[in-house]
Design a protein around this motif. Structure first.
Motif, PDB file in Angstrom:
ATOM      1  N   LEU A  88       0.838  -1.193   0.000  1.00  0.00           N
ATOM      2  CA  LEU A  88       0.000   0.000   0.000  1.00  0.00           C
ATOM      3  C   LEU A  88       0.875   1.245   0.000  1.00  0.00           C
ATOM      4  N   SER A  89       0.643   2.121  -0.959  1.00  0.00           N
ATOM      5  CA  SER A  89       1.429   3.345  -0.988  1.00  0.00           C
ATOM      6  C   SER A  89       0.877   4.289  -2.051  1.00  0.00           C
ATOM      7  N   PHE A  90       0.888   5.574  -1.751  1.00  0.00           N
ATOM      8  CA  PHE A  90       0.443   6.563  -2.738  1.00  0.00           C
ATOM      9  C   PHE A  90       1.270   7.833  -2.533  1.00  0.00           C
ATOM     10  N   ILE A  91       2.033   8.178  -3.554  1.00  0.00           N
ATOM     11  CA  ILE A  91       2.779   9.435  -3.507  1.00  0.00           C
ATOM     12  C   ILE A  91       2.480  10.214  -4.789  1.00  0.00           C
ATOM     13  N   ALA A  92       1.885  11.389  -4.626  1.00  0.00           N
ATOM     14  CA  ALA A  92       1.634  12.272  -5.769  1.00  0.00           C
ATOM     15  C   ALA A  92       2.512  13.502  -5.593  1.00  0.00           C
ATOM     16  N   ARG A  93       3.039  14.023  -6.681  1.00  0.00           N
ATOM     17  CA  ARG A  93       3.872  15.219  -6.589  1.00  0.00           C
ATOM     18  C   ARG A  93       3.233  16.336  -7.394  1.00  0.00           C
ATOM     19  N   ILE A  94       2.902  17.423  -6.717  1.00  0.00           N
ATOM     20  CA  ILE A  94       2.343  18.576  -7.431  1.00  0.00           C
ATOM     21  C   ILE A  94       3.455  19.611  -7.631  1.00  0.00           C
ATOM     22  N   PHE A  95       3.695  19.964  -8.890  1.00  0.00           N
ATOM     23  CA  PHE A  95       4.755  20.918  -9.235  1.00  0.00           C
ATOM     24  C   PHE A  95       4.223  22.344  -9.246  1.00  0.00           C
ATOM     25  N   GLN A  96       2.991  22.487  -9.719  1.00  0.00           N
ATOM     26  CA  GLN A  96       2.386  23.828  -9.765  1.00  0.00           C
ATOM     27  C   GLN A  96       0.883  23.698  -9.916  1.00  0.00           C
ATOM     28  N   GLY A  97       0.182  24.806  -9.592  1.00  0.00           N
ATOM     29  CA  GLY A  97      -1.247  24.859  -9.824  1.00  0.00           C
ATOM     30  C   GLY A  97      -2.075  24.553  -8.593  1.00  0.00           C
ATOM     31  N   THR A  98      -3.349  24.178  -8.852  1.00  0.00           N
ATOM     32  CA  THR A  98      -4.286  23.920  -7.760  1.00  0.00           C
ATOM     33  C   THR A  98      -4.848  22.507  -7.899  1.00  0.00           C
ATOM     34  N   ALA A  99      -5.130  21.894  -6.763  1.00  0.00           N
ATOM     35  CA  ALA A  99      -5.691  20.543  -6.813  1.00  0.00           C
ATOM     36  C   ALA A  99      -6.506  20.255  -5.565  1.00  0.00           C
ATOM     37  N   SER A 100      -7.454  19.329  -5.721  1.00  0.00           N
ATOM     38  CA  SER A 100      -8.264  18.839  -4.622  1.00  0.00           C
ATOM     39  C   SER A 100      -7.989  17.347  -4.476  1.00  0.00           C
ATOM     40  N   PHE A 101      -7.714  16.889  -3.269  1.00  0.00           N
ATOM     41  CA  PHE A 101      -7.489  15.464  -2.993  1.00  0.00           C
ATOM     42  C   PHE A 101      -8.547  14.977  -2.017  1.00  0.00           C
ATOM     43  N   LEU A 102      -9.311  13.978  -2.456  1.00  0.00           N
ATOM     44  CA  LEU A 102     -10.321  13.368  -1.606  1.00  0.00           C
ATOM     45  C   LEU A 102      -9.842  11.944  -1.368  1.00  0.00           C
ATOM     46  N   SER A 103      -9.479  11.633  -0.139  1.00  0.00           N
ATOM     47  CA  SER A 103      -8.755  10.379   0.096  1.00  0.00           C
ATOM     48  C   SER A 103      -9.652   9.161  -0.071  1.00  0.00           C
ATOM     49  N   GLY A 104      -9.035   8.049  -0.388  1.00  0.00           N
ATOM     50  CA  GLY A 104      -9.743   6.785  -0.587  1.00  0.00           C
ATOM     51  C   GLY A 104      -9.362   5.765   0.461  1.00  0.00           C
ATOM     52  N   GLN A 105      -9.342   4.507   0.044  1.00  0.00           N
ATOM     53  CA  GLN A 105      -9.076   3.438   1.005  1.00  0.00           C
ATOM     54  C   GLN A 105      -7.630   3.424   1.481  1.00  0.00           C
ATOM     55  N   LEU A 106      -6.703   3.899   0.638  1.00  0.00           N
ATOM     56  CA  LEU A 106      -5.293   3.885   1.044  1.00  0.00           C
ATOM     57  C   LEU A 106      -5.078   4.701   2.310  1.00  0.00           C
ATOM     58  N   ALA A 107      -5.714   5.865   2.380  1.00  0.00           N
ATOM     59  CA  ALA A 107      -5.511   6.714   3.558  1.00  0.00           C
ATOM     60  C   ALA A 107      -6.086   6.067   4.815  1.00  0.00           C
ATOM     61  N   LYS A 108      -7.092   5.171   4.632  1.00  0.00           N
ATOM     62  CA  LYS A 108      -7.650   4.451   5.783  1.00  0.00           C
ATOM     63  C   LYS A 108      -6.753   3.285   6.175  1.00  0.00           C
ATOM     64  N   LEU A 109      -6.301   2.521   5.167  1.00  0.00           N
ATOM     65  CA  LEU A 109      -5.527   1.303   5.437  1.00  0.00           C
ATOM     66  C   LEU A 109      -4.081   1.611   5.818  1.00  0.00           C
ATOM     67  N   ALA A 110      -3.536   2.664   5.214  1.00  0.00           N
ATOM     68  CA  ALA A 110      -2.112   2.972   5.423  1.00  0.00           C
ATOM     69  C   ALA A 110      -1.926   4.485   5.557  1.00  0.00           C
ATOM     70  N   PRO A 111      -2.472   5.049   6.650  1.00  0.00           N
ATOM     71  CA  PRO A 111      -2.468   6.516   6.780  1.00  0.00           C
ATOM     72  C   PRO A 111      -1.070   7.135   6.782  1.00  0.00           C
ATOM     73  N   ASN A 112      -0.049   6.320   7.057  1.00  0.00           N
ATOM     74  CA  ASN A 112       1.299   6.895   7.072  1.00  0.00           C
ATOM     75  C   ASN A 112       2.021   6.725   5.748  1.00  0.00           C
ATOM     76  N   LEU A 113       1.310   6.218   4.756  1.00  0.00           N
ATOM     77  CA  LEU A 113       1.953   5.927   3.475  1.00  0.00           C
ATOM     78  C   LEU A 113       1.315   6.696   2.318  1.00  0.00           C
ATOM     79  N   VAL A 114       0.515   7.699   2.642  1.00  0.00           N
ATOM     80  CA  VAL A 114      -0.106   8.506   1.599  1.00  0.00           C
ATOM     81  C   VAL A 114       0.436   9.930   1.700  1.00  0.00           C
ATOM     82  N   TYR A 115       1.147  10.334   0.652  1.00  0.00           N
ATOM     83  CA  TYR A 115       1.828  11.626   0.685  1.00  0.00           C
ATOM     84  C   TYR A 115       1.557  12.445  -0.563  1.00  0.00           C
TER      85      TYR A 115
END
Lengths: 148, 198
Positions: free
Chosen positions: A101-128
């Motif tokens: 389980l792991s999720f890493i997204a990199r935002i370089f510029q601009g605007t974004a909305s993140f609505l977390s899914g199951q990863l943030a529930k199962l592995a809250p320390n592994l979503v960045y």
């Protein structure tokens, strides 16, 4: 006859190869909603994004001056981006049975909305979410980020 | 505070927060269900946790994140209207239960109509069908059974007019129970197929 045999063999090899390729390229999500110009940069190639375009790990999603886009990931994470924005899917692993389980997204510029899914529930320390200035640890559930 | 000032102030706050230099702004907001989660924002210089709705922090290069400050809803809407306007609906999940083998319970059979409706509503072409079993039997037996369960649900959806290319089936055998049990325990709640409509 020999030529036909070779042709058939080559065709089978090519088909087999591309099927193997497709299987290896496990997709991590899809483009769900889209407006204006949005592209995906994959392996140094620029692909025009459309609704239902599949996303792969390593994809860079880029919106133009009038572009915006909504993405849905395999774990139900929903990401949407405003104009002139650039996000890379650096890591995405969602295999609960194998505890991968792991999720890493990199935002370089601009605007974004993140609505977390199951990863943030199962592995809250592994979503960045990485930005040029900081690392955001996502323990749920809805955050907005703007990078100038 | 008069109305005009009240309207203008968020934008002054905005200018102060945004400035010109390279910066990251992060805002924690309530999710569509009205719940607020928790985030941390950190770099080498420091770390900040946000746990309340509509609180924001700003980070400049090499500086610690600012302590969280409340942000007006109007300011949030103005800054993030584009991204929020295109935000897709959250995927919806269904759990179908089995009496034994690949026979759905009567209640779960009735749910098929809801699944079809959700697919139509979202014009979905990305549907996951994931098969599971309880822990009775060997690992291999249950792998096969969960695969057959997923395939049977896929077939039902296809019969109802869903494009087979939109459906991905996977199977977890007995490895991913809804209700954890010892090995070789008959547990109806684990005999299931989960359907996700994106």
């Amino acid at each position: 006859m020999k030529a036909i045999t070779i042709l058939v063999t080559v065709t089978i090899l090519i088909l087999g190869g591309s099927v193997a390729c497709l299987a290896a390229l496990d997709y991590v999500g899809i483009v769900k909603t889209i407006a204006g110009e949005v592209v995906i940069v994959r392996n140094a190639q620029t692909i025009k994004a459309e609704a239902n375009t599949k996303l792969l790990k390593g994809d860079l999603v880029r919106t133009g001056p009038n572009g915006k886009v909504g993405l849905i990931f395999e774990d139900d994470t929903v990401v949407s981006m405003g104009s002139n924005s650039k996000i890379m899917i650096e890591q995405f692993l969602f295999q609960p049975a194998e505890k991968k389980l792991s999720f890493i997204a990199r935002i370089f510029q601009g605007t974004a909305s993140f609505l977390s899914g199951q990863l943030a529930k199962l592995a809250p320390n592994l979503v960045y979410i990485e930005t040029p200035q900081a690392t955001i640890g996502m323990r749920g559930t809805h955050l907005l980020v703007k990078v100038d | 505070m008069n109305y005009g000032l009240r309207r203008v102030l968020p934008f002054f706050a905005l200018i102060l927060i945004c400035g010109c230099a390279a910066k990251t702004m992060v805002v924690l907001v309530p999710d569509p269900d009205g719940k607020t989660g928790r985030i941390s924002v950190s770099n080498q210089a420091g770390s900040v946790a946000i746990e309340s709705p509509n609180q924001a922090t700003t980070v400049s290069s090499g500086k610690p994140p600012t302590p969280p400050v409340a942000m007006e809803k109007e300011t949030i809407a103005a800054l993030f209207s584009e991204a929020l306007s295109i935000q897709p609906k959250r995927p919806v999940h269904f759990i179908l239960y089995f009496e034994k083998d690949t026979a759905l319970t009567p209640d779960s059979l009735k749910q098929i109509a809801d699944i079809i409706a959700a697919i139509r509503e979202r014009a979905s072409t990305d549907i996951s069908v994931v098969g599971h079993t309880d822990s009775v039997g060997s690992r291999e037996y249950n792998m096969n059974l969960s695969r057959n369960r997923a395939a049977s649900v896929r077939d039902i959806l296809v019969k109802q007019g869903v494009d087979a290319n939109s459906i991905t089936t996977t199977s977890h055998g007995k490895e991913n129970p809804l209700v954890p049990t010892e090995d070789n325990v008959s547990e109806p709640r684990n005999r299931r197929v989960e359907v996700v409509v994106r």
